[in-house]
Write a protein that holds these residues in place. Structure first.
Motif, PDB file in Angstrom:
ATOM      1  N   UNK A 103       0.848  -1.186   0.000  1.00  0.00           N
ATOM      2  CA  UNK A 103       0.000   0.000   0.000  1.00  0.00           C
ATOM      3  C   UNK A 103       0.888   1.242   0.000  1.00  0.00           C
ATOM      4  N   UNK A 104       0.268   2.420  -0.175  1.00  0.00           N
ATOM      5  CA  UNK A 104       1.016   3.683  -0.285  1.00  0.00           C
ATOM      6  C   UNK A 104       2.069   3.608  -1.393  1.00  0.00           C
ATOM      7  N   UNK A 109       9.693   2.746  -7.144  1.00  0.00           N
ATOM      8  CA  UNK A 109       8.526   3.113  -6.363  1.00  0.00           C
ATOM      9  C   UNK A 109       8.854   3.011  -4.876  1.00  0.00           C
ATOM     10  N   UNK A 110       8.151   3.776  -4.063  1.00  0.00           N
ATOM     11  CA  UNK A 110       8.165   3.529  -2.624  1.00  0.00           C
ATOM     12  C   UNK A 110       6.849   2.849  -2.276  1.00  0.00           C
ATOM     13  N   UNK A 116       9.674   0.360   1.734  1.00  0.00           N
ATOM     14  CA  UNK A 116      10.831  -0.054   0.934  1.00  0.00           C
ATOM     15  C   UNK A 116      10.739   0.561  -0.449  1.00  0.00           C
ATOM     16  N   UNK A 117      11.814   0.457  -1.182  1.00  0.00           N
ATOM     17  CA  UNK A 117      11.836   0.885  -2.576  1.00  0.00           C
ATOM     18  C   UNK A 117      11.664  -0.340  -3.461  1.00  0.00           C
ATOM     19  N   UNK A 118      10.827  -0.234  -4.473  1.00  0.00           N
ATOM     20  CA  UNK A 118      10.613  -1.319  -5.425  1.00  0.00           C
ATOM     21  C   UNK A 118      11.121  -0.885  -6.788  1.00  0.00           C
ATOM     22  N   UNK A 119      12.025  -1.658  -7.353  1.00  0.00           N
ATOM     23  CA  UNK A 119      12.492  -1.389  -8.710  1.00  0.00           C
ATOM     24  C   UNK A 119      11.710  -2.294  -9.646  1.00  0.00           C
ATOM     25  N   UNK A 126      11.954  -6.068  -7.711  1.00  0.00           N
ATOM     26  CA  UNK A 126      12.624  -6.488  -6.480  1.00  0.00           C
ATOM     27  C   UNK A 126      12.724  -5.301  -5.531  1.00  0.00           C
ATOM     28  N   UNK A 127      12.883  -5.614  -4.247  1.00  0.00           N
ATOM     29  CA  UNK A 127      12.822  -4.603  -3.189  1.00  0.00           C
ATOM     30  C   UNK A 127      14.213  -4.252  -2.690  1.00  0.00           C
ATOM     31  N   UNK A 128      14.402  -2.960  -2.363  1.00  0.00           N
ATOM     32  CA  UNK A 128      15.636  -2.463  -1.774  1.00  0.00           C
ATOM     33  C   UNK A 128      15.285  -1.511  -0.633  1.00  0.00           C
TER      34      UNK A 128
END
Length: 373
Positions: free
Chosen positions: A19-20, A33-34, A44-47, A91-93
């Motif tokens: 969400x958000x 994206x956040x 988290x950040x999503x690439x 993937x998440x960073x």
């Protein structure tokens, strides 16, 4: 690692798990994206990368490199979350709260001297770690260095979409042209170029120059560029008294550092950690801190900066368990110039023997400028 991650790669609904969701930025290779994970609330950040423009193997290779390197304190954290949606790979960073280095560089000014030193030490440590893992970033620039506090006590390298294994043979240049080493512009398809860490060292030198001055010394490292040609003359004609105009703003005490980082002959380029020898020198002729009487801490004593000895424990830190199913500025160019007398010394530390690998894919993924709705 890519083969391992491919076995657990699941197709999920982005809105069902996060969400958000907000867009942070986009580039030639994808969007970031956040988002908050619904199960834990963690931000988290999503690439994300469009499946129509990105091969799964390329996506997994970038994700695997990010995960492999993320134990280092100056490389972006990657917690092992990777998945697909109907249209995207993702993937998440970890999320960087301040942004990237380019957002804090003042045109024609740069950033404060102490912050430049802190950044340089942290980047050099990260590049040394990558070198030990046999990897070359290939696109080191301020936009790919994330900032975690305004004073740059903590910065981290990100974006490994163009990263290569040392020893890979490429037959065309890749990366951002203003930061590319001259040998990348001279590649012939018949001979190719063997990738090694000296390519990142060159980019590192230009990053430091931009941080110090808020400008580029040239637009592209070819002899058609007057600023670069003057720099080559400076390196080749040591009887000349003066450096090119673009380099007169660099204090005499650290010109040798740039000569070694930006040696035209890649075999003579130093290692990135060579900059540690210069942290006691003045890096700006007119330091704002000196003018105001303010002093910042010694960057070598900062908690975010570590000596080679103290780095050992961090470099051996193991990652946590992998979770696949639980989604737990404008810089300007000063191209006028004249010339000096510093002879670059050979540095063979970057020239260790490497396995030769022929690379048929010149970038690890292709751009994804897409609508995420």
């Amino acid at each position: 690692m890519a083969a391992f991650f491919s076995q657990g790669l699941q197709n999920v609904d982005l809105e069902e798990h996060f969400f958000n969701v907000k867009e942070l930025g986009e580039g030639g290779y994808g969007r970031v994206l956040s988002a908050n994970e619904k199960i834990t609330g963690q931000i988290m950040a999503l690439k994300i990368m469009d499946k129509k423009r990105t091969r799964q193997q390329s996506f997994l290779q970038e994700f695997s490199i990010s995960y492999l390197l993320s134990s280092h304190p100056n490389i972006i954290g990657c917690n092992g979350i990777a998945f697909t949606t109907i249209n995207y790979f993702a993937f998440a960073q970890e999320l960087a709260p301040v942004g990237d280095l380019s957002s804090i560089i003042l045109p024609h000014v740069g950033i404060p001297e102490d912050a430049v030193k802190r950044c340089s030490v942290q980047i050099s440590n990260a590049l040394e770690f990558m070198s030990e893992k046999g990897l070359v970033h290939m696109d080191l620039k301020p936009e790919n260095i994330l900032v975690f506090d305004q004073d740059c006590h903590s910065i981290k390298i990100t974006d490994f979409g163009l990263a290569k294994v040392k020893g890979t043979v490429i037959t065309s240049g890749c990366g951002s042209k203003s930061y590319m080493a001259p040998e990348l512009g001279d590649i012939t398809v018949s001979d190719g170029l063997v990738v090694d860490g000296s390519l990142d060292v060159w980019s590192f030198g230009l990053n430091i120059y931009c941080l110090l001055t808020g400008e580029f010394p040239w637009q592209v490292a070819t002899l058609e560029d007057e600023g670069y040609k003057c720099f080559v003359d400076w390196q080749n004609n040591f009887h000349m008294d003066n450096p090119p105009e673009a380099w007169r703003k660099i204090p005499t005490g650290i010109r040798r550092m740039f000569i070694d980082l930006l040696a035209i002959d890649y075999m003579k380029r130093c290692k990135a950690t060579e900059i540690l020898k210069y942290v006691s020198e003045s890096w700006k002729e007119d330091s704002p801190d000196a003018a105001t009487g303010q002093e910042d801490e010694d960057p070598m004593k900062s908690s975010s900066v570590q000596s080679e000895e103290s780095m050992t424990s961090d470099l051996n830190t193991s990652q946590g368990s992998v979770s696949i199913t639980s989604l737990s500025y404008p810089l300007t160019t000063d191209s006028s110039g004249s010339q000096s007398e510093m002879t670059p010394e050979p540095h063979k530390d970057n020239m260790e023997e490497a396995l030769i690998i022929f690379d048929d894919e010149f970038s690890l993924h292709v751009g994804a400028e897409v609508d995420i709705e």
